[in-house]
Scaffold this motif. Sequence first.
Motif: not given
Length: 368
Positions: A75, A79, A81-82, A91, A99-100, A252, A316
Amino acid sequence: MSSKKLKRIQSLSAEIVDRLARNNVTTCKDVLSKSDLELLKILGVGILTVQKIQQQCSRACIPTHTTGFELLTKRKEGSGQFFPTGLPGLDDVLHGGIPKGTVTEIAGPSGCGKTQFCTMLSVLATLPKDNGGLGGRVLYMDTESAFSAERLVEIALHKFPDVYSSEEDLCKMAKNVLVDNHQTCASLIKKLEMLEEEIITNKVSLIIVDSIASLVRKEFSSSSGSNLVQRTNFLSRQAALLKYLAEVFCIPVVVTNQITTRFGHQATEQDEEEITEMSEGFVTVALGNTWSHNVNTRLILQYLDDDKRQVLVAKSPVAPFTTFNYTIQKDGIIQEAEGSGLYAGTDPGVQRIKVRTSLPFNNTCTGT
């Protein structure tokens, strides 16, 4: 995990994999579904070798674990991981975007912009990483024949004129969006089961299923008891495959969903064309609670007026119940400067949705 291809298990020899493939045994599930005697006949080896192969397939099916520290480290890396959606406010509340490694659902009434959103995400995913994209290909599974190549090119041309400054660049981008049309549930499931090799071969960085509800509602009735069981089993199988692909390849997965009307505690699969804001009960996301629990993130699109629409973060693991206003322009979904805020959220499986009408409708939740 049981759908993992045998050719991806490095400990299995090419000869063993080839023998199994000639007998239509291509996945770990296929091996583990066979008896010892069946495998002995297929492979022509001893029982100890058969048991070793079974153990190797079993280990390959075991989900890998991770620690909280590893997740925190990823985390903090930013970015990576997103996948940014192109909507700054959205965003931001999602901590970087979609999120991937998870399944994100975009739900809403017909004409609200679900396919437009997916088309814009397709353009964003094909962008080079230096430009904020994923630098890969998109697998777009279209169950409603709604995908428009012309709209794909239009969004790319107007949103990123510097990147796609020539016809050659636009053609290259369009070639990176692989569109599959599916007209039956069986066809879609078969595609998902065989998708691992295609993801690796084509370097797929985003999977889109538009829509997840279309085929289910055509083939399975929500009122018939036997059909309801089959429908639930199909949705569970579909969700398991999508989650597996997302997690294993850390990409994703985006799906779109339709709407239905709910009467009291019951929902009926009423066609979208027949739904109005004056219908008895209220409008919510289709496919029920079973499917609702299978998605990691749920974004609901709803109407505000003829021009403006609203996206609600209805589910989420990181974001609060938030709303953002947007319009649909030549360059895709554009977030409005005003209209964002928190709202009183509820169970995402029964979140009320505002649909198009010229009459006032007070049976919805809107942002403040």
